[in-house]
Scaffold this motif. Structure first.
Motif: not given
Length: 472
Positions: A342, A367, A370, A372-373
């Motif tokens: 991340w 950005d 995320t 979630e990614d």
């Protein structure tokens, strides 16, 4: 338990790209499969698990490891080296020091470290092979994984060519005969490989490196045999710029072009690292739907760089996460690895950003990826690469589920508890970890595992390996 209900989940991250967060609070499991998600009522015969204040993720899927290195953490001669010098100083110098017992201890340490992070599927790139080996590493790996109740994928490594490092440990670095290697792959497939999408055991064709470990003809033949047997293909590739130089010098092409020329590209292929790629190689990987095992901590530790996951995914490459060996990643667990993934994708984008100001503020890489990614890459992304129906929380999928307690000060003050296990780093305690619906960790304890005793065994094994390596 054949019937289980996880109830009152504070948050559920699904591993699904379209719906990364579930609105459900409860998960019903029958015969190892998720059957329902929503607001559910406990039924007769179900075991009820109260997940109040807990966040729930799919079990992590680790797509690249070297478990034998679990006893080589922080090894001094390789600690501050880059890849080439590190290989000679640590893994190659110590490989002949392992016997059956030290290898088993290393395997157990690595597997337990992963399980305690919430990992339920482990692919190990096992390349400790030489002629007349005194023990069967594959048997030990499968045995230890079975004891813990995790899914295990043996990536059967090996080499018929040396890399000029024989002077340090000539016996352990002697290459195998190609026919013998392929015969062993067939033996392992017959004995262990389960083609089911809910398989607990898999075997993969995995030469240590495509450029250096075999001849071009052998590489093509290994791909042919793998596809005949219906197994995947895996190897290291483009970890450093040396791969580009070597491929150009030896074959007059890029590393990926060489792989493609010898049938080592496609939906059944994934490569570890892919840090140094040319734009045309990224396009080739995407068009072929090949995959990557991204190993951010090892790549950072060795100073290799940061793979461009965003560019790779946009091109169509399948993304997964691996912890790599503990000799180049002293925190070889999936929570630490996803935390690094991340942060480092953001750092990479920021470093490459052109100086540009909007309203007086530099626009960096905040950005890039995320939480979630990262959860998706570390769960369903890996499962897709391995061809398994796990890594995602929805009805019909295998019940590989991590229920995290965020009861440590590290997680206090979070505005969004769902991101805690990745964003905050460290190790969130497990209220429960399930693999195929079977409870393998409860209240942060692995049944039958004495961590203090394991620590003593590891310390003794390290002393033995040090003595043997120094003698040799």
């Amino acid at each position: 338990m054949d019937a289980l209900l996880i109830k009152n989940c504070h948050a559920i991250l699904t591993g699904n790209r379209q719906q990364p967060r579930s609105t459900a609070s409860d998960i019903r499991i029958r015969q190892g499969i998720i059957t329902e998600m929503g607001s559910l009522t406990c039924q007769q015969g179900e075991r009820l698990v109260d997940a109040r204040d807990c966040v729930v993720y799919p079990g992590w899927v680790n797509t690249h490891h070297h478990l034998f290195q679990s006893l080589l953490k922080g090894e001094p001669q390789g600690l501050n080296q880059s890849l080439g010098a590190w290989l000679a100083a640590t893994p190659y110098r110590f490989r002949g020091a392992f016997d059956e017992q030290t290898f088993r201890v290393a395997t157990r340490v690595g597997l337990i470290e992963l399980v305690r992070s919430g990992c339920t599927t482990i692919a190990d790139h096992h390349y400790l092979y030489w002629p007349d080996m005194p023990f069967d590493g594959a048997e030990i790996l499968f045995d230890e994984a079975q004891k813990l109740g995790v899914r295990f994928v043996l990536c059967r490594g090996g080499a018929t060519q040396s890399r000029g490092l024989e002077s340090s440990l000539p016996t352990a670095l002697r290459p195998e005969k190609f026919d013998r290697w392929m015969e062993d792959v067939e033996r392992l497939v017959q004995r262990y490989h389960q083609p089911s999408q809910h398989a607990m055991r898999r075997v993969v064709m995995a030469p240590t490196t495509t450029l250096h470990s075999t001849t071009p003809q052998e590489l093509r033949e290994s791909a042919s045999l793998a596809r005949k047997l219906g197994i995947g293909l895996h190897s290291h590739l483009s970890e450093t710029v040396d791969y580009l130089d070597a491929a150009k010098a030896k074959f007059g092409m890029t590393p990926l072009q060489f792989c493609a020329e010898h049938d080592w590209i496609g939906e059944d292929v994934w490569f570890a690292h892919l840090v140094k790629l040319l734009p045309e190689e990224i396009a080739m990987l995407g068009a072929s739907r090949s995959g990557i095992a991204h190993c951010p901590q090892s790549n950072a530790r060795l100073g290799s760089g940061i793979a461009d996951l965003i560019g790779l995914e946009q091109a169509g490459v399948k993304i997964s996460i691996g912890v790599d060996g503990a000799a180049s990643n002293e925190a070889a667990d999936m929570q630490s690895e996803t935390h690094a993934a991340w942060q480092l994708q953001r750092a990479r984008k920021g470093m490459l950003a052109k100086p540009r100001y909007a309203g007086g503020t530099f626009e960096g890489g905040g950005d890039a990826a995320t939480i979630e990614d990262v959860v998706r890459w570390g769960t369903s992304g890996g499962a897709q690469i391995l061809g398994l129906d796990t890594g995602e929380l929805r009805p019909g999928m295998a019940a590989d589920i991590a229920v995290y307690r965020l009861d440590d000060p590290r997680y206090f003050g979070l505005h969004d508890s769902a991101i805690g296990p990745v964003a905050c780093g460290g190790r969130a305690a497990l209220k429960m970890l399930l693999c195929q619906g079977k409870v393998i960790v409860e209240d942060d304890v692995i049944p039958g595992v004495d961590l203090a005793e394991l620590g003593r065994e590891a310390a003794e094994a390290v002393k033995i390996l040090q003595q043997r390596a120094n003698v040799n």
